[in-house]
Every structure is written in structure tokens, then in C-alpha cells.
Design a protein around this motif. Structure first.
Motif, PDB file in Angstrom:
ATOM      1  N   TYR A   1       0.819  -1.206   0.000  1.00 17.71           N
ATOM      2  CA  TYR A   1       0.000   0.000   0.000  1.00 17.71           C
ATOM      3  C   TYR A   1       0.856   1.260   0.000  1.00 17.71           C
ATOM      4  CZ  TYR A   1      -3.794  -3.133   1.454  1.00 17.71           C
ATOM      5  OH  TYR A   1      -4.712  -4.138   1.521  1.00 17.71           O
ATOM      6  N   LYS A   2       0.289   2.304  -0.589  1.00 17.60           N
ATOM      7  CA  LYS A   2       0.892   3.627  -0.448  1.00 17.60           C
ATOM      8  C   LYS A   2       0.261   4.261   0.789  1.00 17.60           C
ATOM      9  CE  LYS A   2       1.520   8.101  -2.748  1.00 17.60           C
ATOM     10  NZ  LYS A   2       1.088   8.979  -3.860  1.00 17.60           N
ATOM     11  N   LEU A   3       0.871   3.971   1.954  1.00 20.41           N
ATOM     12  CA  LEU A   3       0.309   4.414   3.218  1.00 20.41           C
ATOM     13  C   LEU A   3       0.485   5.915   3.410  1.00 20.41           C
ATOM     14  CD1 LEU A   3       1.722   1.583   5.521  1.00 20.41           C
ATOM     15  CD2 LEU A   3      -0.597   1.763   4.633  1.00 20.41           C
ATOM     16  N   PRO A   4      -0.384   6.536   4.215  1.00 20.28           N
ATOM     17  CA  PRO A   4      -0.153   7.932   4.570  1.00 20.28           C
ATOM     18  C   PRO A   4       1.222   8.069   5.219  1.00 20.28           C
ATOM     19  CG  PRO A   4      -2.339   7.241   5.266  1.00 20.28           C
ATOM     20  CD  PRO A   4      -1.621   6.011   4.821  1.00 20.28           C
ATOM     21  N   PRO A   5       1.916   9.188   5.011  1.00 24.30           N
ATOM     22  CA  PRO A   5       3.229   9.365   5.629  1.00 24.30           C
ATOM     23  C   PRO A   5       3.091   9.447   7.146  1.00 24.30           C
ATOM     24  CG  PRO A   5       2.467  11.438   4.687  1.00 24.30           C
ATOM     25  CD  PRO A   5       1.479  10.391   4.269  1.00 24.30           C
ATOM     26  N   GLY A   6       4.184   9.188   7.854  1.00 25.16           N
ATOM     27  CA  GLY A   6       4.152   9.263   9.307  1.00 25.16           C
ATOM     28  C   GLY A   6       5.348   8.588   9.917  1.00 25.16           C
ATOM     29  N   SER A   7       5.327   8.435  11.223  1.00 19.67           N
ATOM     30  CA  SER A   7       6.406   7.776  11.945  1.00 19.67           C
ATOM     31  C   SER A   7       5.801   6.815  12.952  1.00 19.67           C
ATOM     32  CB  SER A   7       7.282   8.815  12.663  1.00 19.67           C
ATOM     33  OG  SER A   7       6.488   9.623  13.513  1.00 19.67           O
ATOM     34  N   THR A   8       6.573   5.797  13.326  1.00 17.24           N
ATOM     35  CA  THR A   8       6.047   4.753  14.209  1.00 17.24           C
ATOM     36  C   THR A   8       6.640   4.816  15.609  1.00 17.24           C
ATOM     37  OG1 THR A   8       7.745   3.228  13.406  1.00 17.24           O
ATOM     38  CG2 THR A   8       5.613   3.189  12.306  1.00 17.24           C
ATOM     39  N   GLY A   9       7.662   5.663  15.815  1.00 20.27           N
ATOM     40  CA  GLY A   9       8.228   5.789  17.150  1.00 20.27           C
ATOM     41  C   GLY A   9       8.919   4.517  17.607  1.00 20.27           C
ATOM     42  N   TRP A  10       8.914   4.317  18.915  1.00 20.16           N
ATOM     43  CA  TRP A  10       9.572   3.144  19.497  1.00 20.16           C
ATOM     44  C   TRP A  10       8.725   1.890  19.305  1.00 20.16           C
ATOM     45  CZ3 TRP A  10      14.419   3.508  21.453  1.00 20.16           C
ATOM     46  CH2 TRP A  10      14.898   4.788  21.741  1.00 20.16           C
ATOM     47  N   PRO A  11       9.362   0.708  19.268  1.00 20.24           N
ATOM     48  CA  PRO A  11       8.587  -0.531  19.232  1.00 20.24           C
ATOM     49  C   PRO A  11       7.649  -0.616  20.437  1.00 20.24           C
ATOM     50  CG  PRO A  11      10.896  -0.973  18.771  1.00 20.24           C
ATOM     51  CD  PRO A  11      10.814   0.453  19.197  1.00 20.24           C
ATOM     52  N   LEU A  12       6.484  -1.142  20.219  1.00 13.39           N
ATOM     53  CA  LEU A  12       5.459  -1.372  21.233  1.00 13.39           C
ATOM     54  C   LEU A  12       4.831  -0.073  21.743  1.00 13.39           C
ATOM     55  CD1 LEU A  12       7.079  -4.316  23.261  1.00 13.39           C
ATOM     56  CD2 LEU A  12       5.545  -4.417  21.296  1.00 13.39           C
ATOM     57  N   ILE A  13       5.616   0.820  22.374  1.00 13.12           N
ATOM     58  CA  ILE A  13       5.014   2.035  22.943  1.00 13.12           C
ATOM     59  C   ILE A  13       4.781   3.089  21.884  1.00 13.12           C
ATOM     60  CG2 ILE A  13       5.976   1.663  25.234  1.00 13.12           C
ATOM     61  CD1 ILE A  13       8.047   3.828  24.590  1.00 13.12           C
ATOM     62  N   GLY A  14       5.484   2.987  20.747  1.00 13.74           N
ATOM     63  CA  GLY A  14       5.272   3.920  19.655  1.00 13.74           C
ATOM     64  C   GLY A  14       5.485   5.372  20.052  1.00 13.74           C
ATOM     65  N   GLU A  15       4.475   6.212  19.747  1.00 13.14           N
ATOM     66  CA  GLU A  15       4.547   7.639  20.044  1.00 13.14           C
ATOM     67  C   GLU A  15       3.555   8.043  21.142  1.00 13.14           C
ATOM     68  OE1 GLU A  15       5.889   9.803  16.032  1.00 13.14           O
ATOM     69  OE2 GLU A  15       3.838   9.035  15.909  1.00 13.14           O
ATOM     70  N   THR A  16       3.082   7.059  21.899  1.00 13.07           N
ATOM     71  CA  THR A  16       2.045   7.314  22.902  1.00 13.07           C
ATOM     72  C   THR A  16       2.499   8.319  23.954  1.00 13.07           C
ATOM     73  OG1 THR A  16       1.214   5.066  22.567  1.00 13.07           O
ATOM     74  CG2 THR A  16       0.464   6.226  24.537  1.00 13.07           C
ATOM     75  N   ILE A  17       3.726   8.175  24.448  1.00 13.66           N
ATOM     76  CA  ILE A  17       4.218   9.089  25.482  1.00 13.66           C
ATOM     77  C   ILE A  17       4.292  10.512  24.935  1.00 13.66           C
ATOM     78  CG2 ILE A  17       6.199   9.655  26.951  1.00 13.66           C
ATOM     79  CD1 ILE A  17       6.739   6.654  27.173  1.00 13.66           C
ATOM     80  N   SER A  18       4.776  10.654  23.706  1.00 12.24           N
ATOM     81  CA  SER A  18       4.851  11.984  23.089  1.00 12.24           C
ATOM     82  C   SER A  18       3.467  12.585  22.912  1.00 12.24           C
ATOM     83  CB  SER A  18       5.547  11.896  21.725  1.00 12.24           C
ATOM     84  OG  SER A  18       6.861  11.433  21.857  1.00 12.24           O
ATOM     85  N   PHE A  19       2.507  11.752  22.550  1.00 10.06           N
ATOM     86  CA  PHE A  19       1.128  12.224  22.364  1.00 10.06           C
ATOM     87  C   PHE A  19       0.565  12.766  23.675  1.00 10.06           C
ATOM     88  CE2 PHE A  19      -3.449  11.398  22.617  1.00 10.06           C
ATOM     89  CZ  PHE A  19      -3.908  12.072  21.499  1.00 10.06           C
ATOM     90  N   PHE A  20       0.701  11.987  24.758  1.00  9.58           N
ATOM     91  CA  PHE A  20       0.160  12.418  26.049  1.00  9.58           C
ATOM     92  C   PHE A  20       0.921  13.621  26.601  1.00  9.58           C
ATOM     93  CE2 PHE A  20      -1.607   7.943  26.703  1.00  9.58           C
ATOM     94  CZ  PHE A  20      -2.887   8.358  26.395  1.00  9.58           C
ATOM     95  N   ARG A  21       2.230  13.667  26.373  1.00 11.53           N
ATOM     96  CA  ARG A  21       3.005  14.816  26.826  1.00 11.53           C
ATOM     97  C   ARG A  21       2.528  16.082  26.111  1.00 11.53           C
ATOM     98  NH1 ARG A  21       8.015  13.693  24.996  1.00 11.53           N
ATOM     99  NH2 ARG A  21       8.454  12.281  26.732  1.00 11.53           N
TER     100      ARG A  21
END
Length: 446
Positions: free
Chosen positions: A42-62
Motif C-alpha cells: 500500500y501507499k500508506l499515509p506518511p508518518g512515523s512509528t516511534g519506538w517498538p510497542l510504545i510507539g509515540e504514545t508518550i509523546s502524544f500524552f506529553r
């Protein structure tokens, strides 16, 4: 001998450390392999996945916890990737975040066809399998329809207007006697009393105080780390759920044993219709109690906060920051990108509500911004302002929330003058709230 034990311990520690390092490396490779295999076609939307498992969740909540810039997480990624971008949040590596108003409207309006609600499992476990966030298909339509019918404005104005007015007069008299109050906590109890009266015919008492306290633990658990160990917020949330469900079953049993008693509440109406099992009704009532309690009470305290500062309430103080939808088919987006079937779309409503592109001076309370849109009901069609969601899951308690908020503001503003006792700030984590609870001093108007 001691030296030998120490050497053996150090060797064991080194082996454990090496094993953890190897295991972590293997997990990382597996993560990359699965991610790559699932997205290669697929031609997925651009983005980043962050760290394995936790991803970008901490950055989102911060980001959303920032009192000055709650859109920080979104703004950084929007500049790089656009209004629809790929991420890794809440334990979901296949997730796309959208702050595009038109796409968000499309997602909400195509519930059941191209998309279906799919909230994180820990949240669904707390809400219950028959809460409106958890159900789909015919059952969702029946429950949503029942809620809309029972909470429509015409019915509310006949059945509950007097109850709401009476409860407001009693509550404001208590506030007058206290003089100094933490408005946020008082509004929580006020709205809980209103909802308990309308749904279960419970008058203010020790019972409703205990129910309000339980809802505090229940709400805290919704975004807590989902570890069900005694003492954790998540475990306390489950204990609170058990207590609340027990109270609802007690009310059901009371109706069964005393059919001659007259109750003007939604529970009685649901039981008379005989369309749903007691388990479905209990989860349904719990969800309505929770949704009505959290949204209206926060809107009330936020409205007074903004009036205090400015001698933004539903737009900036919206309790539900976003909604989760799962794609039922491959979805094309702007730029020719594709969101594959089975992926999650997080419609981040707060991200749009606080966006300077759509609301100038977005963090400023300016009720006059809406005046040009009120004449022809243009506001209802505005995809950049959806405090009640949209589509098949449009908030069924929308009219109740508006009525409660309008009556509260009228009674409060015409009865009191007030002053803030401390400077208070807004936090959007885990939900919009006033950090100090809005301590104020009340004075009667002359």
C-alpha cells in the motif's frame, strides 16, 4: 566461597542482561518484519512509528498535557506529514490520525459501511460489552435509537425540566451557604445528581455521593495503564464499575418487586419496553450515567472558568478528545494514499477544535465567533466543530447536555457574582480538566 558466589551472581546477571538484549533485538526485528509485510503493498499515509510497542504514545500524552500548547504533538507531525498521518499510539501500530475536518466528517458519517467503532480493549472492558462504545450493527442502532427517543428535547422539556430546575435551586442554595467552593468538584456532584434522578429516579443522598466518588475512580481508569493489580487505578476502576452495576441492578430489582411504585425515569421506560435483557440495560444505563456526568459537568466548570477570565466551552473543553474507527475496507485519502482494511483511524476532534486554521485565536474564549453562523444553522454543518460527534453515533444525550448547561448558566449567572481564589490552568490529560478544580468565592447579586 563468598568470592565464588559473587562471581556466579555476576555471571548470572550478565547472562540475563545478554538474554534481554537479544530478546529485545529479536522483538525489534519481528516488529519491523510484521510492519513491513503488512504495509508493503500500500501507499500508506506518511508518518512515523516511534519506538517498538510504545510507539509515540508518550509523546502524544506529553503534548496534550501541555497547558500552553495542547496541539504540540499534532502540529509537529502536521507540518511534516499533513493533516492525515500514520502513527503508533495506544498499543496500536496500525493507526492513522486525522485532523482533517472533511475526512473526519466522512469517517463519522460512514459508520457501519466503511468504518466501525473500535476502541481500545481496556476501555471496552470498563465500559462493558453493551455500552454504546462497544456494540455494533442492529444492537447499536436499537440502543442508540432508544437513547435518542428517551432523551429528545420534547420529552425532556415535559418530563425533566422541573426536576432539573428544582435540583439546581437546591444545589445553588447549598453553594451560597458554603460561599467558597471548588466548582469543578461541585459540578461533578450536581450533574451526577441530575443524571441519577433522570435515569434511576435517585434523589440526592449518601447513595448519590458514593456513586459520584465511584465515577471518579471509574473515569481515572479509562486511560490508566491497563494492569489489573490491586491498588492500581485500573483495578480501582473495575471495582468502581462493579459497585455501579450493583446499584443499577438494585434499582432494576426494586422495579420488579414494586411495580405499583411510580418512577419517572429512563430505567422504568426501558423495562416497560421489554426490548432488552437486564445485562444490556445495566451496561446501557452505566454508559449514559458516565457520558452525561463527565461531559456536562466539565462543560459547566469550563464555562465559568472562561467567563471568569473574560468578564471556549464545548469547543475547548470537549470531554471526548477523539473517536476510534476501524476501516472495513481499503480507504483512499488525499494525495492518493490508502488506509488498509483493518487499520484504526483516530479522529482527533480536539486537534481540529483548537486549530488556528479553522478557529482564529483558538485558545481564546470568544463566543461572538459563532454569531455569523447561527442564523441559518450553518454551525451544524461545520466539520471543524463537532463536539457531539456525528453520523450514526451522534451523541444521543446532546439535547440533555445543552439543556443542563443552559439552565445551569442562567441560574448561576443571575444568582451569583464570583471571584477566583487562585489562578487555575487547563490540562487536557487524561481528559480536559481544571488542575486546581477552580476554587471560587461566591456573592449574591444585589
Amino acid at each position: 566461597m563468598g568470592s565464588g558466589i559473587m562471581t556466579e551472581t555476576l555471571t548470572d546477571s550478565w547472562l540475563v542482561g545478554l538474554l534481554c538484549l537479544v530478546l529485545g533485538f529479536l522483538l525489534l526485528q519481528l516488529y519491523k518484519l510484521v510492519w513491513g509485510a503488512s504495509s508493503r503493498a500500500y501507499k500508506l499515509p506518511p508518518g512515523s512509528t516511534g519506538w517498538p510497542l510504545i510507539g509515540e504514545t508518550i509523546s502524544f500524552f506529553r503534548g496534550i498535557n501541555s497547558t500552553a500548547q495542547p496541539r504540540q504533538f499534532i502540529q509537529e507531525r502536521e507540518r511534516r506529514y499533513g493533516e492525515i498521518f500514520r502513527s503508533n499510539l495506544f498499543g496500536r501500530s496500525r493507526i492513522v490520525v486525522s485532523v482533517d475536518p472533511e475526512f473526519n466528517k466522512h469517517v463519522l458519517q460512514h459508520e457501519g459501511r466503511q468504518f466501525q467503532a473500535n476502541y481500545p480493549k481496556p476501555l471496552r472492558n470498563l465500559i462493558g460489552k453493551y455500552g454504546l462504545l462497544s456494540v455494533h450493527g442492529d444492537l447499536q442502532r436499537k440502543l442508540h435509537g432508544a437513547a435518542v427517543n428517551l432523551l429528545r428535547f420534547e420529552r425532556l422539556s415535559v418530563d425533566f425540566m422541573e426536576d432539573i430546575q428544582n435540583l439546581l435551586h437546591i444545589t445553588l442554595a447549598k453553594w451560597e451557604a458554603k460561599r467558597d467552593i471548588h466548582l469543578q468538584e461541585e459540578c461533578h456532584q450536581l450533574v451526577l445528581n441530575l443524571m441519577a434522578k433522570q435515569l434511576l429516579d435517585l434523589s440526592p443522598s449518601k447513595d448519590t455521593e458514593e456513586i459520584c466518588e465511584a465515577f471518579g475512580h471509574f473515569s481515572e481508569a479509562l486511560l490508566a495503564v491497563p494492569i489489573k493489580i490491586p491498588g492500581t487505578k485500573y483495578a480501582r476502576g473495575f471495582k468502581a464499575r462493579e459497585f455501579l452495576i450493583k446499584k443499577i441492578y438494585e434499582s432494576i430489582e426494586d422495579r420488579r418487586q414494586h411495580p405499583e411504585a411510580v418512577h419517572n425515569d429512563l430505567l422504568t421506560k426501558l423495562l416497560k419496553e421489554d426490548s432488552f435483557s437486564e445485562e444490556i440495560i445495566a451496561d446501557f444505563i452505566l454508559f449514559l450515567l458516565f457520558a452525561g456526568h463527565e461531559t456536562s459537568s466539565r462543560s459547566m466548570s469550563f464555562a465559568i472558568k472562561f467567563l471568569t477570565d473574560c468578564p471556549r466551552a464545548l469547543r475547548v473543553g470537549n470531554f471526548g478528545p477523539g473517536v476510534f474507527r476501524e476501516t472495513k475496507e481499503d480507504i483512499k485519502t488525499k494525495g492518493g494514499f490508502v488506509i488498509p482494511r483493518g487499520w484504526t483511524v483516530y479522529v482527533f476532534l480536539t486537534g481540529t477544535h483548537l486549530d488556528e486554521k479553522y478557529h482564529s485565536s483558538a485558545l481564546k474564549f470568544d463566543p461572538w465567533r459563532w454569531q455569523p453562523h447561527l442564523q441559518d444553522q450553518e454551525l451544524l454543518k461545520n466539520p471543524s466543530f463537532m463536539p457531539f460527534g456525528g453520523g450514526a453515533r451522534l451523541c444521543p444525550g446532546m439535547h440533555l447536555a445543552k439543556m443542563e448547561l443552559a439552565l445551569f448558566l442562567h441560574n448561576f449567572v443571575t444568582k451569583f457574582r464570583w471571584e477566583a481564589l487562585q489562578d487555575d490552568k487547563i490540562s487536557y490529560f487524561p481528559f480536559p480538566r481544571l488542575i486546581k478544580g477552580l476554587p471560587i468565592r461566591l456573592r449574591l447579586r444585589e
